[in-house]
Design a protein around this motif. Structure first.
Motif, PDB file in Angstrom:
ATOM      1  N   LEU A  15      14.703   2.486   6.062  1.00 11.17           N
ATOM      2  CA  LEU A  15      15.730   3.768   6.181  1.00 11.17           C
ATOM      3  C   LEU A  15      14.928   5.031   6.109  1.00 11.17           C
ATOM      4  CD1 LEU A  15      18.149   4.544   7.589  1.00 11.17           C
ATOM      5  CD2 LEU A  15      18.657   3.419   4.873  1.00 11.17           C
ATOM      6  N   GLY A  16      14.737   5.246   4.820  1.00 11.71           N
ATOM      7  CA  GLY A  16      14.406   5.730   3.792  1.00 11.71           C
ATOM      8  C   GLY A  16      12.759   6.323   4.522  1.00 11.71           C
ATOM      9  N   VAL A  17      12.217   6.187   4.759  1.00 16.95           N
ATOM     10  CA  VAL A  17      11.087   6.832   5.825  1.00 16.95           C
ATOM     11  C   VAL A  17      11.886   7.347   7.009  1.00 16.95           C
ATOM     12  CG1 VAL A  17       9.021   5.902   6.824  1.00 16.95           C
ATOM     13  CG2 VAL A  17       9.824   4.685   4.839  1.00 16.95           C
ATOM     14  N   ALA A  18      12.558   6.237   6.978  1.00 21.53           N
ATOM     15  CA  ALA A  18      13.364   6.838   8.606  1.00 21.53           C
ATOM     16  C   ALA A  18      14.547   8.669   8.972  1.00 21.53           C
ATOM     17  CB  ALA A  18      14.466   5.955  10.183  1.00 21.53           C
ATOM     18  N   ILE A  19      14.924   8.246   7.500  1.00 27.97           N
ATOM     19  CA  ILE A  19      15.700   9.283   7.534  1.00 27.97           C
ATOM     20  C   ILE A  19      14.678  11.251   7.516  1.00 27.97           C
ATOM     21  CG2 ILE A  19      17.053  10.715   5.592  1.00 27.97           C
ATOM     22  CD1 ILE A  19      18.009   8.100   5.293  1.00 27.97           C
ATOM     23  N   ALA A  20      13.327  10.613   7.291  1.00 27.66           N
ATOM     24  CA  ALA A  20      13.064  11.898   7.708  1.00 27.66           C
ATOM     25  C   ALA A  20      12.881  13.423   6.307  1.00 27.66           C
ATOM     26  CB  ALA A  20      12.438  12.109   9.330  1.00 27.66           C
ATOM     27  N   GLY A  21      13.051  12.991   5.379  1.00 25.48           N
ATOM     28  CA  GLY A  21      13.190  13.758   4.206  1.00 25.48           C
ATOM     29  C   GLY A  21      12.269  13.622   3.576  1.00 25.48           C
ATOM     30  N   PRO A  22      11.755  14.650   2.049  1.00 26.44           N
ATOM     31  CA  PRO A  22      11.217  13.990   1.306  1.00 26.44           C
ATOM     32  C   PRO A  22      11.588  12.987  -0.076  1.00 26.44           C
ATOM     33  CG  PRO A  22      11.560  16.483   1.642  1.00 26.44           C
ATOM     34  CD  PRO A  22      12.257  15.590   2.318  1.00 26.44           C
ATOM     35  N   ILE A  23      13.506  13.808   0.383  1.00 31.39           N
ATOM     36  CA  ILE A  23      14.077  13.036  -0.537  1.00 31.39           C
ATOM     37  C   ILE A  23      14.112  11.443  -0.739  1.00 31.39           C
ATOM     38  CG2 ILE A  23      15.948  12.743  -2.330  1.00 31.39           C
ATOM     39  CD1 ILE A  23      16.859  15.408  -2.490  1.00 31.39           C
ATOM     40  N   ALA A  24      15.035  10.955   0.679  1.00 37.51           N
ATOM     41  CA  ALA A  24      15.219   9.544   1.198  1.00 37.51           C
ATOM     42  C   ALA A  24      13.256   9.213   1.082  1.00 37.51           C
ATOM     43  CB  ALA A  24      15.216  10.137   2.788  1.00 37.51           C
ATOM     44  N   THR A  25      12.319   9.905   1.631  1.00 35.03           N
ATOM     45  CA  THR A  25      11.104   8.968   1.275  1.00 35.03           C
ATOM     46  C   THR A  25      10.873   8.469  -0.590  1.00 35.03           C
ATOM     47  OG1 THR A  25      10.390  10.279   2.783  1.00 35.03           O
ATOM     48  CG2 THR A  25       8.534   9.775   1.290  1.00 35.03           C
ATOM     49  N   ILE A  26      11.634   9.899  -0.867  1.00 34.75           N
ATOM     50  CA  ILE A  26      11.215   8.428  -2.600  1.00 34.75           C
ATOM     51  C   ILE A  26      12.417   7.710  -2.509  1.00 34.75           C
ATOM     52  CG2 ILE A  26      11.957   9.635  -5.402  1.00 34.75           C
ATOM     53  CD1 ILE A  26      11.083  12.440  -4.305  1.00 34.75           C
ATOM     54  N   GLY A  27      13.230   7.445  -2.375  1.00 34.09           N
ATOM     55  CA  GLY A  27      13.836   6.164  -1.722  1.00 34.09           C
ATOM     56  C   GLY A  27      13.875   5.245  -1.539  1.00 34.09           C
ATOM     57  N   GLY A  28      12.977   5.168  -0.243  1.00 34.12           N
ATOM     58  CA  GLY A  28      12.580   4.303   0.471  1.00 34.12           C
ATOM     59  C   GLY A  28      11.083   3.648   0.128  1.00 34.12           C
ATOM     60  N   VAL A  29      10.441   4.903  -1.090  1.00 30.73           N
ATOM     61  CA  VAL A  29       8.643   4.440  -0.856  1.00 30.73           C
ATOM     62  C   VAL A  29       9.783   3.561  -2.413  1.00 30.73           C
ATOM     63  CG1 VAL A  29       6.798   4.630  -2.255  1.00 30.73           C
ATOM     64  CG2 VAL A  29       7.774   6.082  -0.046  1.00 30.73           C
ATOM     65  N   VAL A  30      10.209   3.814  -3.427  1.00 30.14           N
ATOM     66  CA  VAL A  30      10.073   3.294  -5.392  1.00 30.14           C
ATOM     67  C   VAL A  30      11.313   2.293  -4.450  1.00 30.14           C
ATOM     68  CG1 VAL A  30      13.315   4.339  -5.155  1.00 30.14           C
ATOM     69  CG2 VAL A  30      10.712   4.302  -6.894  1.00 30.14           C
ATOM     70  N   HIS A  31      11.975   1.829  -2.969  1.00 28.45           N
ATOM     71  CA  HIS A  31      12.369   0.544  -2.806  1.00 28.45           C
ATOM     72  C   HIS A  31      11.052  -0.738  -3.029  1.00 28.45           C
ATOM     73  CE1 HIS A  31      15.997  -1.662  -2.717  1.00 28.45           C
ATOM     74  NE2 HIS A  31      15.846  -1.981  -1.382  1.00 28.45           N
ATOM     75  N   LEU A  32      10.500   0.012  -2.267  1.00 25.28           N
ATOM     76  CA  LEU A  32       9.307  -1.123  -2.111  1.00 25.28           C
ATOM     77  C   LEU A  32       9.376  -2.204  -3.636  1.00 25.28           C
ATOM     78  CD1 LEU A  32       7.554  -1.167   0.098  1.00 25.28           C
ATOM     79  CD2 LEU A  32       5.690  -0.234  -1.290  1.00 25.28           C
ATOM     80  N   VAL A  33       9.233  -1.490  -4.706  1.00 24.29           N
ATOM     81  CA  VAL A  33       9.189  -1.507  -5.720  1.00 24.29           C
ATOM     82  C   VAL A  33      10.178  -2.835  -6.058  1.00 24.29           C
ATOM     83  CG1 VAL A  33       8.189  -1.674  -8.186  1.00 24.29           C
ATOM     84  CG2 VAL A  33       6.959   0.401  -6.849  1.00 24.29           C
ATOM     85  N   HIS A  34      11.523  -1.465  -6.554  1.00 25.55           N
ATOM     86  CA  HIS A  34      12.561  -1.885  -7.329  1.00 25.55           C
ATOM     87  C   HIS A  34      13.019  -3.453  -6.745  1.00 25.55           C
ATOM     88  CE1 HIS A  34      13.592   2.494  -8.968  1.00 25.55           C
ATOM     89  NE2 HIS A  34      12.337   1.761  -9.507  1.00 25.55           N
ATOM     90  N   GLN A  35      12.913  -3.536  -5.230  1.00 23.36           N
ATOM     91  CA  GLN A  35      13.141  -4.617  -4.428  1.00 23.36           C
ATOM     92  C   GLN A  35      12.376  -5.488  -4.547  1.00 23.36           C
ATOM     93  OE1 GLN A  35      11.910  -6.573  -2.203  1.00 23.36           O
ATOM     94  NE2 GLN A  35      13.467  -7.884  -1.375  1.00 23.36           N
ATOM     95  N   GLY A  36      11.278  -5.597  -4.641  1.00 19.18           N
ATOM     96  CA  GLY A  36      10.418  -6.670  -5.501  1.00 19.18           C
ATOM     97  C   GLY A  36      10.634  -6.895  -6.424  1.00 19.18           C
ATOM     98  N   LEU A  37      10.420  -6.785  -7.941  1.00 21.99           N
ATOM     99  CA  LEU A  37      11.296  -6.786  -8.699  1.00 21.99           C
ATOM    100  C   LEU A  37      12.420  -7.278  -8.997  1.00 21.99           C
ATOM    101  CD1 LEU A  37       9.825  -3.506 -10.788  1.00 21.99           C
ATOM    102  CD2 LEU A  37       8.993  -5.483 -11.139  1.00 21.99           C
ATOM    103  N   MET A  38      13.320  -7.226  -8.044  1.00 35.91           N
ATOM    104  CA  MET A  38      14.814  -8.013  -8.261  1.00 35.91           C
ATOM    105  C   MET A  38      14.658  -8.741  -7.010  1.00 35.91           C
ATOM    106  SD  MET A  38      17.346  -4.326  -7.987  1.00 35.91           S
ATOM    107  CE  MET A  38      16.563  -4.087  -6.412  1.00 35.91           C
ATOM    108  N   LYS A  39      13.649  -8.833  -5.915  1.00 37.71           N
ATOM    109  CA  LYS A  39      14.355 -10.475  -4.734  1.00 37.71           C
ATOM    110  C   LYS A  39      13.441 -11.416  -6.174  1.00 37.71           C
ATOM    111  CE  LYS A  39      16.636 -10.933  -2.626  1.00 37.71           C
ATOM    112  NZ  LYS A  39      16.728 -10.325  -1.605  1.00 37.71           N
ATOM    113  N   ILE A  40      12.789 -10.880  -6.604  1.00 40.25           N
ATOM    114  CA  ILE A  40      11.369 -12.107  -7.007  1.00 40.25           C
ATOM    115  C   ILE A  40      12.679 -13.117  -8.232  1.00 40.25           C
ATOM    116  CG2 ILE A  40      10.558 -11.223  -9.155  1.00 40.25           C
ATOM    117  CD1 ILE A  40       7.301 -11.989  -7.948  1.00 40.25           C
ATOM    118  N   THR A  41      13.135 -11.887  -9.098  1.00 39.02           N
ATOM    119  CA  THR A  41      14.234 -12.851 -10.722  1.00 39.02           C
ATOM    120  C   THR A  41      14.667 -13.574  -9.853  1.00 39.02           C
ATOM    121  OG1 THR A  41      13.592 -10.180 -11.605  1.00 39.02           O
ATOM    122  CG2 THR A  41      15.365 -12.605 -12.035  1.00 39.02           C
ATOM    123  N   LEU A  42      16.061 -13.366  -8.427  1.00 34.56           N
ATOM    124  CA  LEU A  42      16.235 -13.656  -7.936  1.00 34.56           C
ATOM    125  C   LEU A  42      15.651 -15.507  -7.493  1.00 34.56           C
ATOM    126  CD1 LEU A  42      18.234 -11.200  -6.148  1.00 34.56           C
ATOM    127  CD2 LEU A  42      19.196 -12.257  -8.320  1.00 34.56           C
TER     128      LEU A  42
END
Lengths: 499, 102, 487
Positions: free
Chosen positions: A320-347
């Motif tokens: 989604l962050g990628v597809a919104i196609a704006g610089p700030i959404a890009t930050i959100g999408g790319v950073v979620h790559l890491v964040h989701q990994g950390l949280m989901k692996i904990t769970l």
């Protein structure tokens, strides 16, 4: 070869060589196997830090090998690849420790850890691929290396899950390959460059490019579990917990999401892709996946299946962050790559602990689990809060930037998706936390194992605590140097034409 | 039509006849005979077409080829026959399907 | 034989034929040492191939008039890059199969195996080194006879029937080919390929010859629908023999077809290329589906051969992108030779271990024969065309040529074929993980049988990373008739 080329080669070798050596070890050589595993992981972590510093100082890392006339295999390290490499390396280290504890005394461990290492090798290759052909190579290798892990238990259910997994991923790989070759016949190059390399093709190729985009995204969407290509993921839950962690947080799903990021930014270029009109449908598809995954998660009683559908939903934030196609959404999408990994692996670690220690597999069995295993459930709580998006856990940062980015790109409808998804996330995570902390524990647990005064083995407890702390830190220290967010802020501007 | 072309046509005829027999007969010895008839047809074509131009005499190369071909055919037939004998000893039938003795 | 001090002075090509032929005689006469003699002969052949390769790299195309009698009367040996490539693949497979056979065949059968196998090797080498269409007939016949005899080696009704069917199909194919040779000789007065190429022109006789020769060779290459003889023969033969049959023997007739096509018929055959492409496509799909349906391991692998042979014929309709299409065919030929041989050897190990080849009852083979299963899996990677492997390169080039020419039908065939291949490869691997209901007798498999399979499979993988040397090898003598030089 220069020093930096050696570093890239060592990055691959530091898990490939231990992996191959582990295959040849007999089952009883526990200590040597552990040494090889952890040694490789530590070496890789050191190399990643080296590369992080190097890229920060604007050094280039590149390694090339001629594959066909006019076509090279290329490894490279730019800011985006390092983000993914750092994530998978760090999580590989903790998952390895967890797996050693989890599989203690079970059969076929040499085979398991051998493929485990190959899997990380492929992931690192995916992350450091410098062009699409290299990406495809490691992407397929990842499929092959994870299959034995999915069927590891050798039961009939495991075999069926493995078959489903292969059906999806091999078909996805074929689409990806087709798209890649087609692109190559049009452009004659496959090198990733910021802002892409296809924009220079004439208008007459636009319909072909749209088809290629669809093929590539479909091929990647299988691993990224975009609806309707997500069917394999919940089934693959029969695999042991460390494998689930690997599939969901470190390797497979992430490789798909990372591939989407690469294709959109460094093959097509996000602005050109928006011009082609393919970004909007991708945004809709991602939004639909987010809502659909959450709804399905709500209905699951099996804890691991609930987490699996949660993954389906959460990974699509990246798309989604990628597809919104704006610089700030890009930050959100790319950073979620890491964040989701950390949280989901904990769970997943926590779910594994509950299953190993108390025999709990279902949400309905979790009454009072928090009193019996407070540390595990504390880590679980942090992960769950992150998924919901409560500050100060990392998930909040992702959602904040996604929302801001949507407003900036005048795609206000995305806010509804974010709010709806947050509510659904709360609806399927909060009841778990409620029963675990506030209900009375039952007389006896389904299948309890005794670990003395500790709530469970230290190799099982330490990893989720570490990853939970990392998830918390990524949120609290979001503006510290070298944080995932700061790193994503470096990546984003490279992908847009500066006004 | 001169004699050479006639012989060649006969050769092609033998070849076709052999091919037909190879396909329709189930008994392996008949199949082997059919292959040999086909072979003879091909040899006939080779020899007949060797008479080129007339006055210059015959071309020796096709004759050499035919001799080589005959050697090959003999060995092939020998191998095929021993296989049939073995097969019949093993199964009691000299056919490939094994359920019909012609 | 002209002896020289330098490597290039030796007539390696002649040695390649003489060595195994002599070896066969000696093995036949001195049966007690057949195993060791046979293995040493094959090693010597490998060295001779290396010598020939060196010679070719130094001096270009190799010519040798046997006994001092050159064309048109005598026999002339000829080798260019393409022949050398085939010879190298043959030597590699031969070495692995020979090492495997030392463990596989026990005394009585070993005595029969080694002479036949060495004769087959001599015939294969001679075929790749021949430059006139009549010699090619003789070598083709020799290959067919030796292969049929080897197929029957296992004894038993299935093997004998398979061998008989194979022999009849093979003889039929050769006779068609020979009739074509007669017609060509009549038209042009020569059997030397180079002379024929120079005199070639379209005429009804040439068309008849083209049809007969192609049909005969297609029969021997087992292209759909003339493949009927292959599955029974390849599945009932002993494992090392199956490996050679699937890996090398069918490739020999394909090589010959490719040669004829490139040098003689390519210019006069519009329309037929599409016909071959169509048959190839059907073979890929039909063979793969059949393989998927099999419950016996060796039959599955044999049908996979039918499917993979189909890929080779996809290059013909794509010949407009000559370099890409022919390179693809050459690559597929050698990578399939290595991978399929590895697969049959691995299947042989599984059979030897378990005493049967029912796929569903392969009881936890991953634990019990890890090297063999690994070999099967690696070979499978190449067969499926996943990177990095020789099969991947071949498929990539095919796809590239098909997409450049907008042949979406062929694109679909290549992609679907790959998916089906994944289906049948993983059908085997999936069963190898689970526990079977039936207990097995579990006979030990010696290392000399496990390692050759694994090394061949590794070679098929490594082939995917060394494309440039292979391509530059093929350009020696310019077999594909393309002037552009690979950068």
């Amino acid at each position: 070869m220069t020093q930096n080329e050696w570093v890239l080669l060592l990055m691959i070798a530091s898990s490939l060589v231990p992996g191959l050596m582990i295959f040849s070890l007999s089952e009883e050589r526990v200590r040597l196997r552990t040494t090889l595993n952890v040694g490789g992981a530590v070496l890789k972590t050191g190399l990643v830090i080296w590369m992080l510093l190097g890229v920060y100082r604007q050094q280039t890392f590149e390694l090339r090998l001629q594959l066909l006339p006019g076509l090279e295999l290329a490894l490279q390290a730019d800011a985006l690849s390092l983000l993914f490499v750092a994530l998978s390396t760090a999580l590989w280290l903790v998952t390895t420790i967890y797996a050693i504890g989890y599989l203690e005394g079970s059969p076929n461990r040499s085979r398991f850890f051998g493929f485990f290492s190959l899997c990380v090798t492929a992931t690192v290759g995916v992350a450091m691929a410098g062009n699409l052909i290299t990406f495809v190579l490691f992407y397929e290798l990842l499929t092959l290396a994870t299959y034995p892990l999915v069927v590891h238990r050798g039961t009939e259910a495991a075999r069926r899950a493995g078959q489903t997994y292969l059906t999806y991923t091999i078909a996805g790989g074929a689409l990806l390959l087709l798209g890649t070759v087609w692109l190559y016949t049009l452009t004659g190059t496959l090198e990733f460059i910021p802002r892409g390399f296809v924009a220079s093709l004439g208008d007459e190729h636009h319909s072909a490019l749209i088809m290629i985009f669809v093929l590539l995204i479909a091929g990647l969407g299988v691993k990224a579990a975009l609806v309707p290509l997500h069917g394999w993921l919940p089934q693959a839950m029969v695999a042991p917990a460390p494998v689930s962690a690997l599939l969901h947080a470190v390797a497979v799903v992430k490789a798909g999401a990372f591939g989407i990021v690469r294709v959109v930014y460094d093959v097509f270029g996000v602005e050109f892709a928006a011009e082609l009109g393919v970004m909007q449908p991708l945004a809709w598809l991602a939004s639909f996946t987010i809502i659909y995954g959450s709804l399905r998660a709500l209905l699951q009683d099996d804890l691991k299946r609930r987490l699996a559908f949660s993954t389906v939903s959460q990974v699509s934030y990246i798309a989604l962050g990628v597809a919104i196609a704006g610089p700030i959404a890009t930050i959100g999408g790319v950073v979620h790559l890491v964040h989701q990994g950390l949280m989901k692996i904990t769970l997943f670690f926590c779910a594994g602990n509950l299953a190993e220690t108390l025999g709990i597999h279902k949400v309905s069995e979790m009454n009072g689990a928090g009193r019996r295993m407070p540390w595990t459930m504390a880590a679980f709580t942090i992960g769950a809060f992150g998924m919901i998006g409560l500050p100060p856990v990392a998930g909040f940062v992702s959602k904040w930037y996604l929302g801001l980015g949507a407003l900036e790109a005048h795609q206000d409808w995305v806010l509804f998706v974010l709010v709806g998804s947050t509510l659904l996330n709360a609806a399927y995570f909060l009841p778990i936390l409620h029963v675990a902390w506030f209900r009375e524990a039952p007389e006896s647990w389904p299948e309890e194992r005794d670990y003395g005064r500790k709530e469970t083995a230290w190799a099982l407890l330490l990893p989720p605590l570490v990853t939970a702390a990392m998830a918390l830190a990524a949120g609290l220290l979001a503006f510290a140097p070298f944080s995932p967010l700061e790193w994503a802020k470096v990546i984003s501007p490279r992908e847009f034409y500066q006004p | 039509m001169n004699a050479a072309v006639l012989y060649a046509l006969v050769g092609v005829g033998l070849y076709s006849l052999g091919l037909y027999a190879l396909i329709v007969h189930a008994h392996l010895v008949r199949k082997i005979l059919a292959i040999n008839v086909m072979g003879s047809g091909v040899f006939l074509v080779l020899v007949a077409l060797a008479r080129r131009g007339g006055e210059a005499g015959t071309d020796a190369v096709p004759q050499a080829m035919v001799i080589t071909g005959i050697v090959v055919a003999v060995s092939a037939t020998a191998l095929a026959l021993i296989l049939v004998v073995k097969l019949a000893a093993e199964t009691g039938y000299a056919t490939l399907s094994g359920n019909r003795q012609e | 034989m002209p002896a020289g001090s330098a490597v290039t002075g030796v007539s390696w090509g002649a040695l390649l034929v003489l060595l195994p032929l002599t070896g066969a005689m000696v093995c036949f006469l001195w049966t007690r040492a057949a195993r060791i003699l046979g293995l040493s002969t094959v090693i010597a052949v490998c060295l001779a191939v290396a010598g020939l390769g060196w010679q070719l790299l130094q001096e270009g195309v190799y010519h040798h008039a046997a006994g001092g009698w050159g064309a048109p009367l005598g026999i002339e040996l000829y080798a260019d890059g393409l022949s050398l490539l085939m010879l190298i693949a043959t030597a590699a497979v031969a070495l692995a199969v020979s090492i495997y056979s030392t463990g596989y065949f026990k005394r009585a059968r070993a005595i029969r195996f080694w002479p036949l196998w060495l004769i087959l090797l001599a015939a294969l080498n001679a075929l790749f080194l021949s430059a006139d269409i009549f010699n090619l007939y003789v070598t083709l016949e020799l290959v067919g006879l030796a292969a049929a005899a080897l197929t029957a080696l296992g004894g038993g009704a299935a093997a004998l029937r398979g061998a008989m069917r194979y022999l009849l199909a093979s003889l039929l194919g050769s006779l068609s080919y020979l009739l074509g040779v007669a017609l060509l000789y009549h038209s042009f007065g020569s059997v030397d390929i180079a002379m024929l190429a120079a005199r070639m022109e379209s005429s009804p006789t040439v068309w008849a010859a083209l049809g007969l020769m192609s049909a005969g060779l297609i029969m021997k290459t087992a292209l759909y629908p003339l493949h009927f003889w292959l599955p029974p023969a390849h599945s009932s033969a002993p494992a090392p023999v199956s490996a050679v049959l699937s890996g090398l023997v069918v490739k020999a007739s394909f090589y010959l077809l490719l040669r004829l096509w490139l040098e003689l018929f390519g210019s006069v055959s519009e329309g037929i290329d599409n016909m071959l492409g169509l048959l190839g496509s059907v073979a890929v799909l039909w063979g793969s589906v059949q393989a998927l349906r099999q419950t016996r391991l060796k039959l599955l692998v044999a049908y996979s051969t039918v499917a993979q042979l189909g890929y080779l014929f996809l290059a013909f309709p794509l010949a407009a992108s000559a370099m890409t299409a022919w390179n693809a065919a050459a690559y597929l030929v050698i990578s399939h030779a290595l991978a399929k041989a590895a697969m049959f050897l691995a299947a042989g190990n599984l059979m030897h271990f378990a005493g049967h080849d029912r796929i569903a009852d392969l009881d936890r083979m991953v634990q019990r024969l890890p090297l063999t299963v690994f070999a099967f899996a690696l070979a499978g990677v190449s067969i499926m065309g996943l990177p990095p492997s020789g099969g991947f390169i071949g498929k990539w080039l095919l796809l590239e040529a098909a997409l450049t020419q907008g042949r979406w039908d062929l694109v679909a065939v290549v992609i679907l074929g790959g998916l089906l291949a994944a289906g049948y490869v993983f059908k085997v691997l999936g069963s190898a993980f689970t526990q079977a209901a039936v207990p097995q007798r579990a006979r030990r498999v010696p290392a000399s049988m496990e390692w050759p399979a694994l090394l061949l499979a590794c070679a098929a993988i490594v082939l995917g990373l060394v494309t440039l040397p292979v391509f530059s090898l093929v350009t020696i003598g310019d077999a594909f008739g393309v002037d552009e030089v690979v950068p």
